[in-house]
Motif scaffolding. Structure first.
Motif, mmCIF file in Angstrom:
data_model
loop_
_atom_site.group_PDB
_atom_site.id
_atom_site.type_symbol
_atom_site.label_atom_id
_atom_site.label_comp_id
_atom_site.label_asym_id
_atom_site.label_seq_id
_atom_site.Cartn_x
_atom_site.Cartn_y
_atom_site.Cartn_z
ATOM 1 N N GLY A 1 0.831 -0.645 0.471
ATOM 2 C CA GLY A 1 0.181 0.196 -0.407
ATOM 3 C C GLY A 1 0.661 1.274 -0.485
ATOM 4 O O GLY A 1 1.805 0.993 -0.621
ATOM 5 N N ARG A 2 0.178 2.035 0.233
ATOM 6 C CA ARG A 2 0.281 4.070 -0.325
ATOM 7 C C ARG A 2 2.060 3.772 1.383
ATOM 8 O O ARG A 2 2.705 4.775 1.418
ATOM 9 C CB ARG A 2 -0.418 4.911 0.386
ATOM 10 N N GLY A 3 1.686 2.850 2.000
ATOM 11 C CA GLY A 3 2.948 3.432 4.069
ATOM 12 C C GLY A 3 2.597 4.702 4.250
ATOM 13 O O GLY A 3 1.343 5.032 4.475
ATOM 14 N N PHE A 4 3.283 4.115 5.181
ATOM 15 C CA PHE A 4 2.944 5.588 6.268
ATOM 16 C C PHE A 4 4.300 5.792 7.010
ATOM 17 O O PHE A 4 5.041 4.871 6.789
ATOM 18 C CB PHE A 4 1.749 5.981 7.282
ATOM 19 N N ASP A 5 4.104 7.450 7.294
ATOM 20 C CA ASP A 5 5.733 7.417 8.870
ATOM 21 C C ASP A 5 5.375 6.494 9.705
ATOM 22 O O ASP A 5 4.819 7.910 10.700
ATOM 23 C CB ASP A 5 5.910 9.335 8.604
ATOM 24 N N PRO A 6 6.075 5.812 9.814
ATOM 25 C CA PRO A 6 6.174 5.516 11.739
ATOM 26 C C PRO A 6 6.020 6.717 13.009
ATOM 27 O O PRO A 6 5.506 6.459 13.764
ATOM 28 C CB PRO A 6 6.621 4.177 11.501
ATOM 29 N N GLU A 7 6.838 7.366 13.032
ATOM 30 C CA GLU A 7 7.654 8.266 13.478
ATOM 31 C C GLU A 7 6.501 9.198 13.608
ATOM 32 O O GLU A 7 5.923 10.114 14.778
ATOM 33 C CB GLU A 7 8.335 8.697 13.410
ATOM 34 N N GLY A 8 5.859 9.250 12.645
ATOM 35 C CA GLY A 8 4.801 10.691 13.262
ATOM 36 C C GLY A 8 2.601 10.097 12.358
ATOM 37 O O GLY A 8 2.096 11.278 12.407
ATOM 38 N N ASN A 9 2.809 8.507 13.023
ATOM 39 C CA ASN A 9 1.927 8.484 13.142
ATOM 40 C C ASN A 9 1.301 8.865 14.824
ATOM 41 O O ASN A 9 2.094 7.660 15.629
ATOM 42 C CB ASN A 9 1.578 6.938 12.708
ATOM 43 N N SER A 10 0.643 9.684 15.224
ATOM 44 C CA SER A 10 0.259 9.683 16.113
ATOM 45 C C SER A 10 -1.600 10.137 16.787
ATOM 46 O O SER A 10 -1.925 9.443 18.380
ATOM 47 C CB SER A 10 0.464 11.548 16.639
ATOM 48 N N THR A 11 -2.188 8.421 15.939
ATOM 49 C CA THR A 11 -3.227 7.970 16.999
ATOM 50 C C THR A 11 -3.834 6.754 16.147
ATOM 51 O O THR A 11 -4.399 5.918 16.223
ATOM 52 C CB THR A 11 -3.893 8.592 14.899
ATOM 53 N N GLY A 12 -1.938 6.081 16.082
ATOM 54 C CA GLY A 12 -2.091 4.551 15.702
ATOM 55 C C GLY A 12 -2.398 4.163 17.031
ATOM 56 O O GLY A 12 -1.496 2.854 17.167
ATOM 57 N N PHE A 13 -3.300 4.124 17.441
ATOM 58 C CA PHE A 13 -3.689 2.874 18.838
ATOM 59 C C PHE A 13 -4.323 1.793 18.275
ATOM 60 O O PHE A 13 -3.853 0.888 19.078
ATOM 61 C CB PHE A 13 -5.720 3.512 19.311
ATOM 62 N N GLY A 14 -4.608 1.006 17.809
ATOM 63 C CA GLY A 14 -4.887 0.152 16.534
ATOM 64 C C GLY A 14 -2.862 -0.825 17.106
ATOM 65 O O GLY A 14 -2.772 -2.047 17.003
ATOM 66 N N LEU A 15 -1.858 0.238 16.335
ATOM 67 C CA LEU A 15 -0.181 -0.199 16.192
ATOM 68 C C LEU A 15 -0.176 -0.873 17.629
ATOM 69 O O LEU A 15 0.609 -1.190 17.808
ATOM 70 C CB LEU A 15 0.473 0.665 15.619
ATOM 71 N N GLN A 16 -0.816 0.861 18.632
ATOM 72 C CA GLN A 16 -0.129 0.419 20.331
ATOM 73 C C GLN A 16 -0.718 -0.511 20.787
ATOM 74 O O GLN A 16 -0.250 -1.376 21.545
ATOM 75 C CB GLN A 16 -0.162 1.725 20.647
#
Length: 408
Positions: free
Chosen positions: A357-372
């Motif tokens: 997919g388009r990917g993202f910047d992990p450092e700039g992802n401040s709303t990743g509750f699922g990842l957390q």
């Protein structure tokens, strides 16, 4: 790189430095301007080579193979006797023997340490009481031969006793240091296990709270949305034929209500305490992938290679992480290729999820509750969570969990 060193902490590295200091003292004793008993420069060169060999051997001690440990110690004894035979000097014999005993404490268990210490002491006795060629005495009055012999024997006996006590003290000191290191390592392991238990208890409490919220959503909001959808269907039945715009609004409202109901059911399913609902991990994953394919039109490439059943908490964690990953791919990634691998590698089970997919910047992802949540689940089971993603380059999630000794 540091893990390959003999001593993984400062206290034992200090012992290595102590060996080098002792070898340096012996080397200075060899190169002092005094005549050698053997062959002059050849005796000096041989002593320097032996001391250098001892120093290099201290950088790498055998740790696993019992035969290599015995051969290593035999080489040390060989160098010890070679030094004595070449120079017939006893000045550095006790220090080399002391280094051998120090290293044996780091190689062998208690019985091996005692055996090496007894061997060093026995070699010292053989060396000490071996007849040595003596230079002719200066012309002066000497004590009677019996008294001279008794005095020399007493001195040698005192030297032997002193050296034996030194070996005993060295053994006790190093055993104390080893016991202290083992206690510290056990304490660190206990702290790690305590943190893992705390995370597991927190995770269990979180799951219980999620289960309660799921019941409330199902009992309240879910029923309300279902009733709304039914009411909208009934309203469409009684609409006049010329009220097209009203029908369109009602159809859109019904569609939104059905979608909201589907999202509620999805959320309730994600919040359930038993996500697999009695299924095996393989069947649960297959159902999730089939639902994902029906929703997105993407057929994931899936590889499963497990040779043993996993504990219940491991199955739940892998399934939750896979669900959350597929949800993120569906909502955000715009991917058209997805691959999933669940593999067993020795005592490690690894789940890897890739998308293009388009990917993202992990450092700039401040709303990743699922990842957390995925990261917390992994850490609670003592595993490793890795996320690799860049804008335009897709995403890769890797979860590695160590298998316990007993599989439930």
């Amino acid at each position: 790189m540091h893990r390959r060193w003999l001593f993984p902490n400062h206290s034992f590295r200090l012992m290595l430095y102590l060996e080098w200091i002792l070898l340096g003292i012996m080397l200075l004793g060899e190169i002092r301007p005094t005549p050698h008993a053997a062959a002059g420069k050849w005796g000096l060169l041989s002593s320097v080579l032996i001391l250098a060999s001892f120093g290099l051997m201290g950088l790498k001690l055998p740790r696993e193979n019992a035969l290599s440990k015995v051969l290593y110690t035999a080489v040390e004894f060989g160098l010890l006797f070679l030094a004595f035979e070449l120079n017939r000097r006893t000045a550095f014999f006790p220090l080399l023997g002391l280094i051998i005993v120090m290293r044996s404490c780091l190689i062998f268990q208690q019985a091996g340490r005692l055996t090496v210490a007894i061997g060093v002491f026995g070699a010292f006795l053989l060396m000490l009481f071996q007849p040595m060629p003596m230079a002719p005495p200066p012309p002066r009055r000497l004590p009677p031969p019996e008294l001279l012999t008794q005095t020399i024997f007493t001195l040698k006996l005192n030297t032997a006793v002193t050296f034996g006590l030194t070996l005993l003290f060295t053994l006790l000191l190093i055993n104390t240091l080893l016991s202290e290191r083992q206690s510290r390592e056990k304490l660190l392991q206990a702290n790690v296990q305590l943190r893992q238990y705390a995370l597991r208890i927190e995770d269990q409490a979180t799951l219980q709270e999620r289960n309660r919220i799921a019941r409330e959503i199902h009992d309240a909001l879910g029923h309300t949305l279902t009733a709304q959808s039914i009411q909208l269907e009934n309203a469409q039945l009684f609409l006049p034929t010329d009220a097209g715009k009203t029908a369109a609004f009602l159809q859109e409202a019904q569609r939104l209500g059905a979608r909201a109901l589907q999202e509620v059911r999805r959320s309730v399913s994600m919040l359930r305490a038993d996500p697999l609902r009695g299924q095996s991990l393989e069947d649960a994953i297959a159902s999730s992938l089939k639902e994902f394919q029906q929703t997105t039109g993407i057929t994931p490439a899936y590889t499963l290679a497990l040779t043993r059943p996993l504990p219940a908490e491991f199955r739940a964690a892998f399934y939750r992480i896979l669900q959350e990953s597929l949800t993120n791919i569906y909502r955000h990634s715009l991917a058209d290729e997805v691959s999933i691998q669940l593999l067993e590698q020795g005592e490690i089970v690894q789940l890897q999820i890739n998308d293009n997919g388009r990917g993202f910047d992990p450092e700039g992802n401040s709303t990743g509750f699922g990842l957390q949540g995925m990261r917390e689940r992994t850490l609670a089971l003592g595993g490793q969570f890795q996320l690799f993603s860049q804008p335009g380059q897709g995403c890769q999630i890797t979860v590695r969990l160590p298998l316990p000794g007993i599989v439930l």
